[in-house]
Enzyme design. Structure first.
Site, PDB file in Angstrom:
ATOM      1  N   LYS A   1      73.756 -53.013  44.516  1.00 36.49           N
ATOM      2  CA  LYS A   1      72.613 -52.748  43.648  1.00 36.49           C
ATOM      3  C   LYS A   1      72.130 -54.103  43.154  1.00 36.49           C
ATOM      4  O   LYS A   1      72.630 -54.649  42.177  1.00 36.49           O
ATOM      5  CB  LYS A   1      73.056 -51.870  42.478  1.00 36.49           C
TER       6      LYS A   1
ATOM      7  N   CYS B   1      74.454 -69.351  35.198  1.00 31.93           N
ATOM      8  CA  CYS B   1      75.534 -68.979  34.277  1.00 31.93           C
ATOM      9  C   CYS B   1      76.374 -70.180  33.889  1.00 31.93           C
ATOM     10  O   CYS B   1      76.903 -70.253  32.787  1.00 31.93           O
ATOM     11  CB  CYS B   1      76.404 -67.920  34.917  1.00 31.93           C
TER      12      CYS B   1
ATOM     13  N   GLU C   1      73.953 -67.271  24.219  1.00 27.57           N
ATOM     14  CA  GLU C   1      73.416 -67.647  25.524  1.00 27.57           C
ATOM     15  C   GLU C   1      71.910 -67.390  25.537  1.00 27.57           C
ATOM     16  O   GLU C   1      71.464 -66.276  25.278  1.00 27.57           O
ATOM     17  CB  GLU C   1      74.084 -66.824  26.634  1.00 27.57           C
TER      18      GLU C   1
ATOM     19  N   GLU D   1      81.927 -61.348  36.388  1.00 28.35           N
ATOM     20  CA  GLU D   1      81.475 -62.720  36.125  1.00 28.35           C
ATOM     21  C   GLU D   1      80.316 -62.620  35.151  1.00 28.35           C
ATOM     22  O   GLU D   1      79.243 -62.126  35.514  1.00 28.35           O
ATOM     23  CB  GLU D   1      81.080 -63.397  37.434  1.00 28.35           C
TER      24      GLU D   1
END
Ligand code: NAD
Ligand code: 6OH
Length: 486
Positions: A178, A288, A390, A254
């Site tokens: 997906k 990331c 973040e 992750e």
């Protein structure tokens, strides 16, 4: 205008749901594709195709043949590099350089490396004494885990998706992928390449759609999915983990980061600027592993800030259509709103805006794109939202420090633990400080330098488990111990 169908059981099909959604170009804001949205019936078809493929030709294929086929797949991806680049840059607005040099070659390598590794890995064997003196032999056997649900993000779509599909297939699993709703193209195109090299139907399936109440959530809820590997935001990981708890499905996550770069006064300043220009601004900060907190030892603080400012102001904004562009747009208007909310918050909190902080103006098609200015702040306390959360944009906050102890404490004062970058010419310091950073990946005098045999992943809220090299094999195989009494 493109239409992206689902790829199920070796064929491109319309979604039974009858639902479609639009995909817009990040660099111009124009609609570029219509995408079929998978709902329950579509997800069920894809998962069943994957489950059936395990019982057929793929499940019976000798490991060496399977690995050879994946090597052929890697070559076929490389041969279609221009098509993958076009698909990726259209969806993401990435500069061609990033797609050409990093994303698409890594996609092919992700199949090659795990196929090579699997060919040469064995298992444990222990001879055992028994009271009757005849002994026993213990053999470790590996089986595929089954149907793996792969849920991937938009920031490096092909690289991050194949980083999971490569080892999953090498270990003999089948997958339902997906991809992010923002980046459907390369996962869809890969179906064609799978067919061209003869990967049996049902081994690789692609369903499109969103997370909650759509393809993503439905995939994680499907009882025939045996394991879920996910890359994306920490909060999404928490939602997926709850779904995975039903039926005790294994997860590999992750997740996000708020990664520090630490620049000591003994660092080579040219290197420090080169490394952090990449770690802060590569892919418009949507990596990331990227740096959003920079700590600079006081004697070189002013020099560093002024040189990073000059670097940021020298970047040329533009998507794949703009020759010589060195920094692209953000992925979507929604993500731009999120990044701009942090730009506003930094001003409210009284940050010194060293450069940027706004939205650039253009007199061409870029005006419709989702650009923001590369931005550098100083002057905020360590507990401010800008230093803690973040942002996932082309920005960083720079803080001065005096001692090693102080900077280690600041670097570790975060709920995340994905990566860190240390700049120093002192080898002892590199060992001493590097070993104390609470993160899955620590680089010294570099950033995003990847040996695919090494473990990759984050600690704390940055992830669960490690992938890469033999660590991927850990997640994608089920072991059994066969104990034979002799
Ligand atoms: P996201 O979490 O919004 O979405 C990722 C994927 O999850 C998408 O395919 C989305 O449709 C799907 N999804 C969302 N909600 C879901 C749900 N409830 N159930 C199932 N699926 C769901 O992340 P994003 O915005 O696409 O990516 C950016 C984030 O990814 C950043 O936080 C970044 O740090 C992180 N990231 C981490 C790594 C890493 O290796 N640690 C790598 C790249 C990106
Ligand atoms: C995140 O945005 C980039 C992640 C990179 C990898 O997962 C990798 O394997 O290099």
């Amino acid at each position: 205008m493109k239409t992206h169908q689902l790829f199920i059981d070796g064929a491109y099909v319309d979604a039974r749901s009858g639902r479609m959604f639009d995909k817009f170009s990040p660099s111009t804001g124009e609609k570029i594709a219509t995408v079929h949205e998978a709902l329950a019936e579509d997800v069920d078809l894809a998962v069943n195709a994957a489950a059936n493929a395990l019982k057929g030709e793929w499940g019976k294929m000798p490991k060496a043949v399977r690995c050879d086929l994946l090597m052929e797949l890697a070559n076929a991806i490389a041969a279609r590099t221009p098509d993958f680049i076009e698909a990726e840059v259209a969806d993401t607005g990435h500069t061609r350089h990033f797609a050409e040099k990093v994303e698409i070659p890594r996609g092919a390598a992700n199949f090659r490396i795990f196929a090579e590794m699997l060919k040469h890995t064995g298992g444990e064997f222990y001879q055992m004494d028994t009271p009757d003196g005849t002994g026993a032999a213990n053999l470790e056997l590996h089986r595929p885990k089954g149907v793996i649900g792969v849920i991937s993000p938009w920031n490096a779509p092909f690289l991050l998706m194949t980083w999971k599909v490569g080892p999953a297939l090498a270990c003999g699993n089948t997958v339902v992928v997906k991809p992010s709703e923002e980046s459907p193209a390369t996962a869809t195109l890969l179906g064609e390449v799978m067919n061209s090299v003869g990967i049996p139907k049902g081994v690789y399936n692609v369903i499109h759609g969103f997370g909650p109440a759509s393809a993503g959530e439905l995939l994680t809820q499907h009882p025939k999915v045996n394991g879920i590997t996910f890359t994306g935001e920490t909060r999404t990981g928490e939602a997926i983990m709850k779904q995975a708890a039903v039926g005790l499905r294994d997860v590999s996550f992750e997740l996000g980061g708020k990664n520090p770069a630490i620049i000591f006064a003994d660092a080579d300043m040219d290197k420090a600027i080169e490394v952090t220009m990449r770690s802060v601004f590569a892919n418009t900060g949507q990596v990331c592993l990227g740096t959003e907190r920079v700590y600079v030892q006081r004697p070189v603080f002013d020099e560093y800030v002024s040189r990073l400012k000059a670097g940021a102001e020298g970047l040329k904004q533009g998507g794949p259509e703009t020759p010589g562009a060195t920094i692209g747009p953000l992925i979507s208007d929604e993500h731009r709103q999120k990044v701009l909310s942090y730009y506003a918050k930094a001003r409210e909190l009284g940050a010194t805006v060293v450069t940027g902080g706004g939205v650039p103006e253009f007199d061409d098609a870029r005006q419709g794109g989702f650009f923001v200015e590369p931005t550098i702040w100083t002057g905020l306390p360590e507990d401010s939202a800008i230093v803690k959360e973040e942002i996932f944009g082309p920005c960083c906050h720079i803080t001065p420090f005096d001692t090693e102890e102080e900077v280690i404490a600041m670097a570790n004062d975060t709920t995340y633990g994905l990566s860190a970058t240390i700049l120093t010419e002192n080898l002892s310091r590199a060992h001493r400080v590097g070993g104390q950073i609470e993160a899955g990946l620590v680089w010294v005098n570099s950033w995003f330098l990847r040996d695919l045999r090494t473990s990759f992943g984050g600690s704390k809220s940055s992830g669960i488990g490690r992938e890469g090299g033999v660590h991927s094999l850990e997640f994608y195989t089920e072991r059994s111990n066969l104990c034979i009494k002799l």
